[in-house]
Design an enzyme around this catalytic site. Structure first.
Site, PDB file in Angstrom:
ATOM      1  CG  HIS A 215      -0.240   0.096   2.533  1.00 34.27           C
ATOM      2  ND1 HIS A 215       0.377   1.246   2.995  1.00 34.27           N
ATOM      3  CD2 HIS A 215      -0.047  -0.826   3.506  1.00 34.27           C
ATOM      4  CE1 HIS A 215       0.899   1.045   4.186  1.00 34.27           C
ATOM      5  NE2 HIS A 215       0.669  -0.221   4.515  1.00 34.27           N
ATOM      6  CG  ASP A 343       0.442 -19.930  13.137  1.00 35.58           C
ATOM      7  OD1 ASP A 343       0.786 -19.911  14.332  1.00 35.58           O
ATOM      8  OD2 ASP A 343       1.011 -20.624  12.270  1.00 35.58           O
ATOM      9  CB  SER A 358       1.788  -3.133   5.590  1.00 34.81           C
ATOM     10  OG  SER A 358       0.629  -2.809   6.306  1.00 34.81           O
TER      11      SER A 358
END
Length: 396
Positions: A215, A343, A358
């Protein structure tokens, strides 16, 4: 006779309902399928999420998607994608960006003579988020450079080159002498650089270019994408992680480990940050990290997947996730997949996705298909991911 009419009418109603159902089905698929399919070959090509959809190539540029080879659904464009090998990173890195020009982050009044106040920048037509590229023909690379130019103007009007969105224009700034600071002022605050920590997604083995974040880096004051003049990727050491809670985003905690650069940054756009890795760094990563073929978006489906990410030190670990939904048609979006952390180790340590993760690469069926981009603040175990083929366009 009357009974036959009733049966005929009933049959017509059933047929109409069936046709409406078929049109509705076609519309349903059409809205969810991509406009363009990048593929290495059309032989045996399938949309992973919709195996009931078949493709027949009209020519080398277009194809017809149909339901079961019978009901036409959508025409799509075809583009040829060469096989590419990516090195999955999942490693944190420091980001230092120098802007292309300086960004206006705020406007303010200047107290002039006789107690009057004026904002020269506003009167010149400037707005928050504008990029000031030059002043009187001199290219700007720093905040101090602009302030010095204004300070030495003596009140002489300055011609500024301004970038707003995709448009360029000129504006005339008339500095005002501040009775408070006894200096010439322009009535604006600007920013020339930005720094932070993110996760490197992959390195293209053929080109040595890397991609990270998934992003854009945006200015905290204006929300605009920061234009890059130059930048560096530097090593970082993650000291720990603040766990995310419902309504409270978590974050990775770390620091730059040295002044040494591990690569250059040259692009910041809606799909992340991009640059060239240093040879020494490339040699170290290529011998240590796993390689995967690039997964194209039509190969992505709901179900089990994995991410590589680092929550301590500088070595990534593999964690399990679930892809809950896929939006094939989000060409301009970095929210192509809704993902969920499954997980238990990662949920226990971080609560799910936290800031700084990210860019963590997503692996499914032996292919690198995407990167983590966003977290749901209301539920940190969930977030979004972007398609890897969108990012890979900028590492060729």
């Amino acid at each position: 006779m009357q009974i036959k009419k009733i049966f005929d009418k009933a049959a017509a109603i059933v047929l109409s309902a069936a046709l409406l159902g078929l049109f509705g089905t076609a519309e349903y698929y059409s809205s969810r399928l991509p406009e363009t399919i990048a593929c290495e070959s059309t032989n045996g090509l399938q949309i992973a999420q919709y195996p009931e959809i078949s493709l027949s190539a009209d020519n080398s540029d277009t194809a017809e998607l149909s339901l079961g080879g019978i009901l036409p659904v959508k025409k799509v464009r075809l583009s040829t994608a060469q096989p590419r090998t990516l090195i999955a990173c999942g490693q944190p890195f420091g980001i230092k960006l120098l802007m292309e020009g300086v960004m206006v982050t705020a406007l303010g009044e200047v107290e002039a003579d006789c107690g009057t106040t004026v904002c020269p920048a506003s009167e010149a037509g400037l707005k928050v988020g504008d990029i000031v590229c030059s002043a009187d023909g001199q290219e700007l690379t720093s905040n101090s450079q602009l302030q010095e130019t204004i300070g030495k103007s003596g009140g002489k009007p300055l011609e500024l080159a301004i970038k707003r969105g995709g448009d360029m224009f000129t504006a005339t700034l008339k500095p005002v002498f501040s009775e408070v600071s006894q200096q010439w002022k322009g009535g604006m605050w600007v920013r020339d650089s930005i720094a932070g920590i993110g996760t490197m997604t992959f390195i293209d083995k053929d080109t040595g270019r890397f991609a990270g974040l998934g992003h854009p880096i945006c200015d905290s004051d204006t929300g605009g994408i920061v234009p890059v003049h130059s930048g560096e990727a530097v090593p970082v050491e993650i000291s720990g992680a603040k766990r995310g809670e419902r309504g409270i985003p978590g974050e990775l905690r770390g620091s730059f480990t040295s002044g040494q650069s591990c690569g250059s940054l040259d692009l910041n756009n809606k799909f992340g940050v991009f640059g060239m890795i240093n040879k020494a760094q490339f040699d170290g990563i290529s011998s240590e990290f796993k390689e995967f073929p690039l997964g194209l978006r039509h190969e992505v489906t709901t179900g089990a997947a994995e991410i590589y990410t680092t929550i301590s030190g500088n070595k990534p670990q593999c964690y399990s996730i679930e892809i809950d939904s896929v939006d094939y048609d989000g060409d301009d979006s970095e929210k192509n997949m809704k993902i969920r952390i499954t997980d238990e180790r990662l949920l226990r340590e971080t609560g799910g996705i936290i800031q700084g993760m990210s860019g963590s690469p997503i692996i499914q069926n032996g292919r690198l298909i995407g990167a983590v981009t966003h977290v749901f603040v209301a539920d940190p175990s969930c977030g979004f991911g972007v398609f890897a083929d969108s990012m890979a366009e900028f590492t060729k």
